[in-house]
Design a protein around this motif. Structure first.
Motif, PDB file in Angstrom:
ATOM      1  N   ARG A  45       0.819  -1.204   0.000  1.00  0.00           N
ATOM      2  CA  ARG A  45       0.000   0.000   0.000  1.00  0.00           C
ATOM      3  C   ARG A  45       0.855   1.256   0.000  1.00  0.00           C
ATOM      4  N   GLY A  46       0.284   2.305  -0.598  1.00  0.00           N
ATOM      5  CA  GLY A  46       0.921   3.609  -0.571  1.00  0.00           C
ATOM      6  C   GLY A  46       0.668   4.297   0.748  1.00  0.00           C
ATOM      7  N   VAL A  47       1.204   5.493   0.915  1.00  0.00           N
ATOM      8  CA  VAL A  47       1.120   6.189   2.206  1.00  0.00           C
ATOM      9  C   VAL A  47      -0.315   6.526   2.601  1.00  0.00           C
ATOM     10  N   ARG A  48      -1.221   6.642   1.619  1.00  0.00           N
ATOM     11  CA  ARG A  48      -2.626   6.952   1.931  1.00  0.00           C
ATOM     12  C   ARG A  48      -3.507   5.706   1.930  1.00  0.00           C
ATOM     13  N   GLY A  49      -2.889   4.556   1.721  1.00  0.00           N
ATOM     14  CA  GLY A  49      -3.651   3.318   1.789  1.00  0.00           C
ATOM     15  C   GLY A  49      -4.032   2.720   0.462  1.00  0.00           C
ATOM     16  N   GLY A  50      -3.809   3.477  -0.632  1.00  0.00           N
ATOM     17  CA  GLY A  50      -4.109   2.930  -1.950  1.00  0.00           C
ATOM     18  C   GLY A  50      -3.023   1.968  -2.407  1.00  0.00           C
ATOM     19  N   ALA A  51      -3.200   1.394  -3.571  1.00  0.00           N
ATOM     20  CA  ALA A  51      -2.212   0.465  -4.113  1.00  0.00           C
ATOM     21  C   ALA A  51      -0.885   1.180  -4.333  1.00  0.00           C
ATOM     22  N   LEU A  52       0.191   0.532  -3.949  1.00  0.00           N
ATOM     23  CA  LEU A  52       1.528   1.098  -4.136  1.00  0.00           C
ATOM     24  C   LEU A  52       1.864   1.128  -5.621  1.00  0.00           C
ATOM     25  N   SER A  53       2.439   2.235  -6.087  1.00  0.00           N
ATOM     26  CA  SER A  53       2.793   2.361  -7.506  1.00  0.00           C
ATOM     27  C   SER A  53       4.229   1.927  -7.750  1.00  0.00           C
ATOM     28  N   ALA A  54       4.479   1.471  -8.965  1.00  0.00           N
ATOM     29  CA  ALA A  54       5.839   1.084  -9.347  1.00  0.00           C
ATOM     30  C   ALA A  54       6.772   2.285  -9.261  1.00  0.00           C
TER      31      ALA A  54
END
Length: 306
Positions: A220-229
């Motif tokens: 997860r990204g810092v806001r909880g969404g899917a982590l980006s490449a």
């Protein structure tokens, strides 16, 4: 597609659908095919001075193909990219000729430009380990540090593509000893998961602050969404600068390092092909060239000179 006749629009859509259905081509591949064909058809529209329909395409000759290739090179298209376009054009013509009943020999016999395959640039074993250890120092929060280390450990320890690692969900945890991966074109393969990778992902899961469901992304990204490449690429850029590593030290380089180091340790080429999910052995054989190049470099640097 406004410059294409309705019949040509239907033909192009039909060919793309066939590639998707029969060859199980990935969405990115279909998009690339569409871009290549639209570029070719757009050129032929200007070249012939009329709306591109099926009839004009049946009369494309060698000089027309040469004009297209010259135009592409003049606008800076690389030999590799042009060769890919020519391959897509030939595939389309082969399909269209069978459907419309015309002779496509001229287009099919067009020679694509030659290009040299770029050999993978793996990291040294100590550099790969240092990358994973140091990447944790770039994060301000413990769970992000654990996340980045877990992703890199999967790339180097299991040979995953960045898209494959980021495509994992909570349904995959705790990671098993053998992970089922769906790679390019939906091709399935089984990948052994080493203990350090399982431990790294387990540590990350304990620290990750967001709620999870089986279908939600694992990383997860810092806001909880899917982590980006891009996030992983960026943290690796910072880490390689800190370690003094070259710009070739990318996420994909860790996958290359996985294969090269396995081969250097006596790994079987066919087995490595299966682990990487390469469609053909020739793709995997690039690593033998890398290993040979490394051995020659060692020889040149260390062999006593007469």
């Amino acid at each position: 597609m406004s410059l294409l006749s309705p019949a040509m629009q239907d033909a192009l859509a039909g060919w793309l659908s066939a590639q998707k259905a029969l060859n199980n081509a990935a969405d990115n591949t279909i998009t690339a095919y569409q871009t290549d064909l639209l570029g070719f058809l757009s050129f032929m529209t200007r070249h012939f001075g009329e709306e591109t329909g099926i009839a004009p395409l049946t009369g494309v000759g060698l000089s027309d193909m040469r004009a297209f290739m010259a135009h592409e090179r003049e606008r800076g298209v690389s030999a590799r990219s042009l060769a890919r376009s020519i391959s897509a054009i030939k595939s389309f013509y082969r399909w269209l000729a069978e459907r419309e009943g015309f002779d496509a020999t001229t287009v099919l016999s067009t020679r694509a430009p030659k290009f040299t395959n770029k050999l993978p640039r793996p990291l040294a074993i100590d550099a790969a380990k240092a990358m994973i250890e140091t990447v944790e120092l770039q994060a301000r929060e413990d769970w992000i540090a654990a996340r980045d280390a877990a992703v890199l450990t999967l790339l180097y320890g299991c040979g995953l593509r960045i898209s494959e690692a980021l495509g994992l969900t909570f349904a995959d945890v705790p990671l098993p000893e053998v992970l089922r991966i769906f790679g390019k074109g939906g091709k399935e393969r089984l990948v052994p998961v080493i203990a350090p990778a399982r431990n790294a992902v387990g540590r990350y899961c304990k620290l990750m602050p967001f709620a999870n469901e089986p279908e939600t992304p694992l990383f997860r990204g810092v806001r909880g969404g899917a982590l980006s490449a891009r996030s992983i690429q960026k943290v690796m850029e910072q880490t390689r600068m800190q370690l003094g590593l070259p710009a070739t030290a990318t996420p994909h380089a860790l996958r290359h390092s996985f294969a090269t180091h396995l081969l250097g340790a006596g790994g079987d080429l066919r087995a490595i092909q299966e682990l990487l999910g390469h469609a053909t052995l020739s793709t995997t054989q690039a690593y033998t060239a890398v290993d040979t190049a490394r051995l020659l470099e060692v020889y040149e640097n260390s062999h006593p000179k007469a």
